[in-house]
Design an enzyme around this catalytic site. Structure first.
Site, PDB file in Angstrom:
ATOM      1  N   SER A 103       3.529  -1.687  10.374  1.00 14.18           N
ATOM      2  CA  SER A 103       4.983  -1.691  10.590  1.00 14.18           C
ATOM      3  C   SER A 103       5.653  -3.018  10.242  1.00 14.18           C
ATOM      4  O   SER A 103       6.633  -3.412  10.878  1.00 14.18           O
ATOM      5  CB  SER A 103       5.324  -1.270  12.027  1.00 14.18           C
ATOM      6  OG  SER A 103       4.906   0.061  12.250  1.00 14.18           O
ATOM      7  N   GLU A 163      -5.264  -4.688  10.807  1.00 14.57           N
ATOM      8  CA  GLU A 163      -4.227  -3.670  10.948  1.00 14.57           C
ATOM      9  C   GLU A 163      -4.483  -2.862  12.212  1.00 14.57           C
ATOM     10  O   GLU A 163      -5.264  -1.902  12.187  1.00 14.57           O
ATOM     11  CB  GLU A 163      -4.243  -2.727   9.744  1.00 14.57           C
ATOM     12  CG  GLU A 163      -4.014  -3.408   8.413  1.00 14.57           C
ATOM     13  CD  GLU A 163      -3.526  -2.420   7.378  1.00 14.57           C
ATOM     14  OE1 GLU A 163      -2.362  -2.519   6.973  1.00 14.57           O
ATOM     15  OE2 GLU A 163      -4.292  -1.524   6.992  1.00 14.57           O
ATOM     16  N   GLU A 178      -6.782   4.854   7.908  1.00 13.38           N
ATOM     17  CA  GLU A 178      -6.531   6.272   7.635  1.00 13.38           C
ATOM     18  C   GLU A 178      -7.773   6.929   7.054  1.00 13.38           C
ATOM     19  O   GLU A 178      -8.022   8.113   7.286  1.00 13.38           O
ATOM     20  CB  GLU A 178      -5.311   6.414   6.716  1.00 13.38           C
ATOM     21  CG  GLU A 178      -4.022   6.162   7.492  1.00 13.38           C
ATOM     22  CD  GLU A 178      -2.871   5.614   6.669  1.00 13.38           C
ATOM     23  OE1 GLU A 178      -2.927   5.641   5.438  1.00 13.38           O
ATOM     24  OE2 GLU A 178      -1.897   5.141   7.309  1.00 13.38           O
ATOM     25  N   LYS A 227       0.012   4.207  -0.293  1.00 16.58           N
ATOM     26  CA  LYS A 227      -0.670   5.384   0.281  1.00 16.58           C
ATOM     27  C   LYS A 227      -0.507   6.582  -0.663  1.00 16.58           C
ATOM     28  O   LYS A 227      -0.469   6.388  -1.875  1.00 16.58           O
ATOM     29  CB  LYS A 227      -0.154   5.659   1.693  1.00 16.58           C
ATOM     30  CG  LYS A 227      -0.248   4.412   2.570  1.00 16.58           C
ATOM     31  CD  LYS A 227      -0.015   4.659   4.015  1.00 16.58           C
ATOM     32  CE  LYS A 227      -0.120   3.332   4.757  1.00 16.58           C
ATOM     33  NZ  LYS A 227      -0.016   3.490   6.208  1.00 16.58           N
ATOM     34  N   HIS A 229      -9.516   1.270   4.975  1.00 17.48           N
ATOM     35  CA  HIS A 229      -8.234   1.505   5.658  1.00 17.48           C
ATOM     36  C   HIS A 229      -8.454   2.474   6.822  1.00 17.48           C
ATOM     37  O   HIS A 229      -9.236   3.414   6.726  1.00 17.48           O
ATOM     38  CB  HIS A 229      -7.209   2.072   4.672  1.00 17.48           C
ATOM     39  CG  HIS A 229      -5.828   2.060   5.241  1.00 17.48           C
ATOM     40  ND1 HIS A 229      -5.397   3.018   6.128  1.00 17.48           N
ATOM     41  CD2 HIS A 229      -4.803   1.179   5.089  1.00 17.48           C
ATOM     42  CE1 HIS A 229      -4.149   2.717   6.484  1.00 17.48           C
ATOM     43  NE2 HIS A 229      -3.777   1.608   5.872  1.00 17.48           N
ATOM     44  N   ASN A 286       0.855  -1.189   0.000  1.00 17.88           N
ATOM     45  CA  ASN A 286       0.000   0.000   0.000  1.00 17.88           C
ATOM     46  C   ASN A 286       0.890   1.238   0.000  1.00 17.88           C
ATOM     47  O   ASN A 286       1.468   1.595   1.013  1.00 17.88           O
ATOM     48  CB  ASN A 286      -0.889  -0.051   1.262  1.00 17.88           C
ATOM     49  CG  ASN A 286      -1.711   1.209   1.437  1.00 17.88           C
ATOM     50  OD1 ASN A 286      -1.804   2.043   0.540  1.00 17.88           O
ATOM     51  ND2 ASN A 286      -2.316   1.344   2.617  1.00 17.88           N
ATOM     52  N   GLY A 312       2.438   2.637  10.607  1.00 20.16           N
ATOM     53  CA  GLY A 312       3.352   3.755  10.380  1.00 20.16           C
ATOM     54  C   GLY A 312       4.109   4.193  11.626  1.00 20.16           C
ATOM     55  O   GLY A 312       4.739   5.249  11.630  1.00 20.16           O
TER      56      GLY A 312
HETATM   57  P1  PGA Z   1       2.833   0.563   7.578  1.00 21.05           P
HETATM   58  O1  PGA Z   1       1.344   0.703   6.991  1.00 21.05           O
HETATM   59  O2  PGA Z   1       3.384  -0.719   7.044  1.00 21.05           O
HETATM   60  O3  PGA Z   1       3.556   1.776   7.090  1.00 21.05           O
HETATM   61  O4  PGA Z   1       2.694   0.538   9.080  1.00 21.05           O
HETATM   62  C1  PGA Z   1       0.504  -0.397   6.844  1.00 21.05           C
HETATM   63  C2  PGA Z   1      -0.812   0.035   6.237  1.00 21.05           C
HETATM   64  O5  PGA Z   1      -1.325   1.096   6.606  1.00 21.05           O
HETATM   65  O6  PGA Z   1      -1.381  -0.672   5.378  1.00 21.05           O
END
Ligand code: PGA
Length: 254
Positions: A212, A166, A98, A12, A96, A10, A172
């Site tokens: 992460s 997640e 976010e 983003k 997601h 992803n 992140g």
């Molecule tokens: P990250 O994000 O690996 O940067 O923690 C995972 C995600 O949001 O899909």
């Protein structure tokens, strides 16, 4: 029942034309297990989808990071599921965290989007996960069960769904869930599917972990019995993504 290992990247809201070229050439040169062992899906921002799709190796597929809740029309700024189908984009990430937190997408809204995307023939990576506050309050399972229920109530066919667990506190942050923490929730989710959808769906639906994930921690996570792959953010922009794809080998030898 065998669940093929699944690794999603992803991206983003990241990338320039130059960076995209570089990442795609790294992916194309990567020595990874065959498609029988691992399914790889790359999710660039909408504007880069056509160029990534046309330049990416044929054993990897692409996903959009979102799509609209119903048929397109007068919805400025939205991208419809029909458009993705028209461009032969086979996958979409929905729900997601976010988008849930920044844009206020409710579980019901996400459930409706999942149902609509499936009705158009798309494959869906459906994301769920608890916040740190919810985990500390002991409500992790209640939260992810409610998020899954909002999807389960609206769909009947799970064959095109990958469930991405997640934990919001791990996304992140560099603070990855421990293998035991991830396994516990994946196991509970599978139990939830068994009780609330069907034993068959529980046994065959892939539940992937995100938050992460890195080249350094992926193998230990991949070894967990109920963990069927990853949704990778930050590390999917880096060469270590190849190592994460390779962690599928852990399952093969398990
Ligand atoms: P990250 O994000 O690996 O940067 O923690 C995972 C995600 O949001 O899909």
């Amino acid at each position: 029942m065998a669940r093929k290992f699944f690794v999603g990247g992803n991206w983003k809201c990241n990338g320039t034309t130059e960076e995209v070229k570089k990442i795609v050439s790294t992916l194309n040169a990567g020595d990874v297990p065959s498609q029988d062992v691992v399914e790889v899906v790359i999710s660039p921002p909408f504007v880069f989808l056509p160029v990534v799709k046309s330049s990416l190796r044929s054993d990897f597929h692409v996903a959009a990071q979102n799509c609209w809740i119903k048929k397109g029309g007068a919805y400025t700024g939205e991208i419809s599921a029909e458009m993705l189908v028209n461009l032969e984009i086979p996958w979409v990430i929905l729900g997601h965290s976010e988008r849930r937190s920044l844009l206020g997408e409710s579980s019901e809204f996400v459930g409706d989007k999942v149902a609509y995307a499936l009705s158009q023939g798309l494959n869906v990576i459906a994301c769920i996960g608890e916040t740190l506050e919810q985990r500390e309050a002991g409500s992790t399972m209640a939260v992810v069960a409610a998020q899954t229920k909002a999807i389960a109530e609206r769909i009947t066919d799970w064959t095109k769904v990958v469930l991405a667990y997640e934990p919001v506190w791990a996304i992140g942050t560099g603070k990855v869930a421990t293998p035991a923490q991830a396994q516990e929730v994946h196991f509970e989710l599978r139990k939830w599917l068994q009780a609330n959808v069907s034993p068959q769906v529980s046994a065959s639906t892939r539940i992937i972990y995100g938050g992460s994930v890195s080249g350094g921690n992926c193998k230990e996570l991949a070894a967990q019995p109920d963990l069927d792959g990853f949704l990778v953010g930050g590390a999917s922009l880096k060469p270590e993504f190849i190592d994460i794809i390779k962690s599928a080998e852990v399952k093969k030898s398990a």
